[in-house]
Design an enzyme around this catalytic site. Structure first.
Site, mmCIF file in Angstrom:
data_model
loop_
_atom_site.group_PDB
_atom_site.id
_atom_site.type_symbol
_atom_site.label_atom_id
_atom_site.label_comp_id
_atom_site.label_asym_id
_atom_site.label_seq_id
_atom_site.Cartn_x
_atom_site.Cartn_y
_atom_site.Cartn_z
ATOM 1 N N CYS A 250 0.553 -1.306 0.182
ATOM 2 C CA CYS A 250 -0.093 0.051 0.216
ATOM 3 C C CYS A 250 0.961 1.416 -0.235
ATOM 4 C CB CYS A 250 -0.470 0.295 1.096
ATOM 5 S SG CYS A 250 -1.788 1.916 1.070
ATOM 6 N N CYS B 296 0.612 2.936 2.917
ATOM 7 C CA CYS B 296 1.806 2.533 4.372
ATOM 8 C C CYS B 296 2.905 2.624 4.712
ATOM 9 C CB CYS B 296 0.580 1.498 4.132
ATOM 10 S SG CYS B 296 -0.706 0.963 5.131
ATOM 11 N N ASP C 283 -0.929 17.015 -0.361
ATOM 12 C CA ASP C 283 -1.357 15.980 -1.707
ATOM 13 C C ASP C 283 -0.017 16.031 -3.226
ATOM 14 O OD1 ASP C 283 -3.661 14.324 -2.950
ATOM 15 O OD2 ASP C 283 -2.321 15.233 -4.319
ATOM 16 N N HIS D 180 -3.991 0.680 8.036
ATOM 17 C CA HIS D 180 -4.735 0.511 7.348
ATOM 18 C C HIS D 180 -5.851 -0.232 7.337
ATOM 19 C CE1 HIS D 180 -4.249 -0.688 3.215
ATOM 20 N NE2 HIS D 180 -5.042 -1.187 3.377
ATOM 21 N N ASN E 42 -13.302 9.841 -1.516
ATOM 22 C CA ASN E 42 -13.697 9.333 -2.149
ATOM 23 C C ASN E 42 -13.191 7.786 -1.905
ATOM 24 O OD1 ASN E 42 -13.224 11.052 -4.265
ATOM 25 N ND2 ASN E 42 -11.375 11.148 -4.247
ATOM 26 N N HIS F 182 -8.383 7.572 3.466
ATOM 27 C CA HIS F 182 -7.633 9.484 2.957
ATOM 28 C C HIS F 182 -8.722 10.369 2.737
ATOM 29 C CE1 HIS F 182 -7.466 7.799 -1.227
ATOM 30 N NE2 HIS F 182 -7.871 9.205 -1.266
ATOM 31 N N HIS G 112 -9.509 13.966 2.021
ATOM 32 C CA HIS G 112 -8.978 15.428 1.150
ATOM 33 C C HIS G 112 -8.902 16.179 2.120
ATOM 34 C CE1 HIS G 112 -6.982 12.952 -2.740
ATOM 35 N NE2 HIS G 112 -8.839 12.276 -2.312
#
Ligand code: AMP
Ligand code: ZN
Length: 115
Positions: A6, A9, A32, A48, A88, A101, A103
């Site tokens: 990942c 990770c 980002d 995770h 998302n 995550h 944003h």
């Protein structure tokens, strides 16, 4: 508990560099790489969790910690006039990295409203 394949990770572990803005026992946040606004930060749980669909009563405290961090980061970034938090989820939601995550988008008056 992390996934070796990942991307996020690896960023949390420091195996891939990132522009870190915040870290505590449960949460990691970084800028980002392809910012969509003057401030564009990703807030991730260190555990995770692949997507919003995987949140359950065992791991949801990590999500609360993410939102506590979001409030701190927004203050530190001077987003006193507001900002947007986006998640998302899955293919139709446009998720490209399968580690949960959020944003933080801000630093300007946002126009493109989805809802
Ligand atoms: P999403 O489309 O919601 O899964 O968001 C994934 C986000 O991760 C995108 O906005 C990417 O620009 C961002 N991203 C991908 N790789 C990196 C990286 N190495 N460092 C920082 N952000 C990244
Ligand atoms: Zn992960």
């Amino acid at each position: 508990m992390h996934d070796n394949d990942c991307l996020f990770c690896k960023i949390i572990n420091g195996d891939i560099p990132s522009a870190k803005v915040y870290e505590d026992e449960y949460v990691f946040a970084f800028r980002d790489i392809n910012p969509q606004a003057p401030v564009h930060i990703l807030v991730v749980p260190k555990e995770h969790i692949s997507c919003a669909d995987e949140i359950n009563e065992t791991n949801s405290a990590n999500v609360a910690k993410c939102f506590e961090a979001i409030a701190k980061i927004a203050k530190a970034e001077g987003l006193d006039k507001g900002y947007r938090v986006i998640n998302n989820c899955g293919e139709y939601g446009g998720q490209t990295v399968m580690h949960l995550h959020f944003h933080i988008i801000g630093g300007t008056k946002l126009s493109e409203k989805v809802i």
